[in-house]
Design a protein around this motif. Structure first.
Motif, PDB file in Angstrom:
ATOM      1  N   ARG A 179       0.822  -1.216   0.000  1.00 43.71           N
ATOM      2  CA  ARG A 179       0.000   0.000   0.000  1.00 43.71           C
ATOM      3  C   ARG A 179       0.856   1.266   0.000  1.00 43.71           C
ATOM      4  O   ARG A 179       0.548   2.227  -0.716  1.00 43.71           O
ATOM      5  CB  ARG A 179      -0.967  -0.016   1.186  1.00 43.71           C
ATOM      6  N   PRO A 180       1.950   1.328   0.776  1.00 40.00           N
ATOM      7  CA  PRO A 180       2.806   2.521   0.692  1.00 40.00           C
ATOM      8  C   PRO A 180       3.400   2.731  -0.693  1.00 40.00           C
ATOM      9  O   PRO A 180       3.574   3.885  -1.123  1.00 40.00           O
ATOM     10  CB  PRO A 180       3.892   2.245   1.738  1.00 40.00           C
ATOM     11  N   LEU A 181       3.711   1.657  -1.409  1.00 41.16           N
ATOM     12  CA  LEU A 181       4.232   1.812  -2.766  1.00 41.16           C
ATOM     13  C   LEU A 181       3.174   2.455  -3.659  1.00 41.16           C
ATOM     14  O   LEU A 181       3.476   3.334  -4.480  1.00 41.16           O
ATOM     15  CB  LEU A 181       4.655   0.441  -3.318  1.00 41.16           C
ATOM     16  N   ALA A 182       1.924   2.020  -3.514  1.00 39.42           N
ATOM     17  CA  ALA A 182       0.837   2.639  -4.280  1.00 39.42           C
ATOM     18  C   ALA A 182       0.730   4.123  -3.956  1.00 39.42           C
ATOM     19  O   ALA A 182       0.558   4.967  -4.854  1.00 39.42           O
ATOM     20  CB  ALA A 182      -0.482   1.933  -3.985  1.00 39.42           C
ATOM     21  N   HIS A 204       2.637  -8.217  -4.683  1.00 40.95           N
ATOM     22  CA  HIS A 204       2.783  -6.806  -5.059  1.00 40.95           C
ATOM     23  C   HIS A 204       1.746  -6.372  -6.073  1.00 40.95           C
ATOM     24  O   HIS A 204       1.262  -5.245  -6.033  1.00 40.95           O
ATOM     25  CB  HIS A 204       4.225  -6.461  -5.442  1.00 40.95           C
ATOM     26  N   SER A 205       1.320  -7.256  -6.978  1.00 36.83           N
ATOM     27  CA  SER A 205       0.265  -6.868  -7.919  1.00 36.83           C
ATOM     28  C   SER A 205      -1.039  -6.614  -7.174  1.00 36.83           C
ATOM     29  O   SER A 205      -1.739  -5.623  -7.453  1.00 36.83           O
ATOM     30  CB  SER A 205       0.080  -7.948  -8.988  1.00 36.83           C
ATOM     31  N   ALA A 206      -1.393  -7.472  -6.195  1.00 38.52           N
ATOM     32  CA  ALA A 206      -2.642  -7.299  -5.455  1.00 38.52           C
ATOM     33  C   ALA A 206      -2.617  -6.040  -4.602  1.00 38.52           C
ATOM     34  O   ALA A 206      -3.568  -5.249  -4.605  1.00 38.52           O
ATOM     35  CB  ALA A 206      -2.896  -8.526  -4.577  1.00 38.52           C
ATOM     36  N   GLY A 207      -1.530  -5.833  -3.866  1.00 39.43           N
ATOM     37  CA  GLY A 207      -1.471  -4.699  -2.955  1.00 39.43           C
ATOM     38  C   GLY A 207      -1.404  -3.364  -3.654  1.00 39.43           C
ATOM     39  O   GLY A 207      -2.087  -2.407  -3.264  1.00 39.43           O
ATOM     40  N   ILE A 208      -0.590  -3.276  -4.715  1.00 40.07           N
ATOM     41  CA  ILE A 208      -0.463  -2.002  -5.431  1.00 40.07           C
ATOM     42  C   ILE A 208      -1.762  -1.671  -6.146  1.00 40.07           C
ATOM     43  O   ILE A 208      -2.245  -0.537  -6.122  1.00 40.07           O
ATOM     44  CB  ILE A 208       0.712  -2.035  -6.420  1.00 40.07           C
ATOM     45  N   ALA A 209      -2.370  -2.673  -6.802  1.00 38.17           N
ATOM     46  CA  ALA A 209      -3.618  -2.428  -7.522  1.00 38.17           C
ATOM     47  C   ALA A 209      -4.714  -1.952  -6.573  1.00 38.17           C
ATOM     48  O   ALA A 209      -5.454  -1.010  -6.885  1.00 38.17           O
ATOM     49  CB  ALA A 209      -4.054  -3.692  -8.253  1.00 38.17           C
ATOM     50  N   ALA A 210      -4.827  -2.594  -5.411  1.00 31.30           N
ATOM     51  CA  ALA A 210      -5.863  -2.189  -4.454  1.00 31.30           C
ATOM     52  C   ALA A 210      -5.646  -0.752  -3.992  1.00 31.30           C
ATOM     53  O   ALA A 210      -6.595   0.036  -3.878  1.00 31.30           O
ATOM     54  CB  ALA A 210      -5.871  -3.144  -3.264  1.00 31.30           C
TER      55      ALA A 210
END
Length: 382
Positions: A179-182, A204-210
């Motif tokens: 989430r911080p990367l997003a 990382h795909s799930a967390g960044i996309a969310a």
């Protein structure tokens, strides 16, 4: 219109520029995050068309420093990991580095279970950083090296009461760590229309996309996988590429998040890695090359003005004896393999076995599971 800050096209900022003073870290964990973004165009897209690469190789150990620290910190907070208890996990390399950083930060001995595909330089680095590397010697008959590593982790956990396995494949804290990367991408780029990510554990795909969808609800996500990977419904087989793909079906993969998936072959990834290095002085390993190939295609084919963010998970240094070694690449038959201008297309993920760059706009969980958990684990040590 959202105007992005751009540095001087012909070099670093002049001494008169008012650049922010870099932070001073007192612990290595404070070096994780706030990674830069680099504009990538040729040879992947013509001038004026390109994508923004998030350079996660600028973290001390790569992108998985983020979940390594987060998963261990959360396990300690919930009482799943007691002070000084061992941490044992399966890794092909990058998460091993992140967990080793977490072990140093929080005071835990770390055992990384890997296999003969781990580069000798990474084994030496992990050992130098204080981790113990335990390598399996025989792949699982159906689950390959990953399942063999997981079985070895279970053996080591049984022999070490109180030891903790973060279980990167199914732990929701893996995805939550990104989430911080997003948030960084939103601060750096503002609106993001397309996200391109490699898929391995799915974290990382799930967390960044969310995280991005809270700001850009119409976000399109392109997943990038390896040939011979089972994640999106292709048959599993031996894989040369590390860091993306899987012989198992990780629970953290958020299939509903993806608009399409691209499979990339090793020679095509090598070509992309080397072109990135030569043209942009920024490259990485297998995942970086594969992601650049798919992101470049998106930049060429989507409407002008589409803002594309691609995540580069690591840097080139652990791949100097593989991806960037002519003799090794020649021996593996992956040197001089130029990818096609466009990927092949299949209508369904199981339509046929892909052997080179291929895309599919139908994405589904091959096991038919309900959508993945989005809340962190509250109990249980594997």
């Amino acid at each position: 219109m959202n105007h992005l800050p751009v540095l001087d096209d012909f070099g670093p900022l002049s001494p008169l520029s008012h650049a922010p003073v870099p932070a001073v870290a007192r612990r290595p964990a404070q070096l994780v995050g706030n990674t830069p973004v680099l504009w990538i165009d040729r040879p992947f897209a013509p001038p004026g068309r390109g994508f923004f690469a998030k350079l996660e190789g600028c973290n001390p150990g790569g992108i998985k420093d983020r979940p390594g620290l987060h998963m261990i910190g959360q396990a300690r907070r919930r009482g799943l990991l007691l002070p000084g208890a061992p941490v044992i996990e399966s890794s092909s390399g990058t998460l091993g580095l992140g967990l080793t950083l977490a072990g140093l930060t929080y005071g835990h001995p770390v055992t990384v279970v890997s296999d003969p595909g781990m580069e000798p330089s990474v084994v030496r680095l992990l050992t130098a950083l204080g981790a113990y590397v335990d390598q399996v010697v025989t792949p699982h008959p159906t689950g390959g090296w990953q399942e063999a590593r997981r079985e070895r982790v279970a053996e080591l956990l049984a022999a070490a009461p109180g030891a903790y396995c973060p279980d990167q494949y199914a732990n929701p804290d893996n995805a939550a760590a990104y989430r911080p990367l997003a948030a960084e991408l939103i601060a750096q780029l503002g609106r993001i229309d397309v996200l391109v990510c490699a898929v391995g554990t799915g974290g990382h795909s799930a967390g960044i996309a969310a995280g991005l969808r809270e700001h850009s609800p119409d976000l399109k996500v392109i997943g990038v996988d390896s040939v011979n990977s089972a994640i999106f419904g292709q048959p599993a087989g031996p894989r040369l590429m590390r860091g993306l793909g899987s012989s198992i079906h990780p629970a953290n993969v958020d299939y509903a998040a993806f608009s399409e998936v691209h499979w990339v072959a090793p020679g095509e990834a090598v070509w992309a890695c080397r072109r990135l290095a030569r043209r942009h002085y920024a490259s990485g390993g297998w995942s970086v090359g594969a992601v650049a190939l798919a992101a470049g295609w998106a930049a060429r084919t989507m409407p002008p003005g589409t803002r594309i963010a691609a995540v580069f998970p690591d840097g080139p240094f652990r791949y100097l004896e593989t991806v960037y070694n002519d003799a090794w690449c020649t021996e593996q038959g992956v040197l001089g393999v130029e990818p096609p201008e466009e990927p092949d297309e299949i209508a369904a993920p199981d339509e046929g076995t892909v052997t080179g760059w291929t895309r599919c706009s139908q994405v589904r969980d091959p096991l038919g599971r309900p959508p993945r958990r989005t809340t962190p684990r509250t109990a249980g040590v594997r």
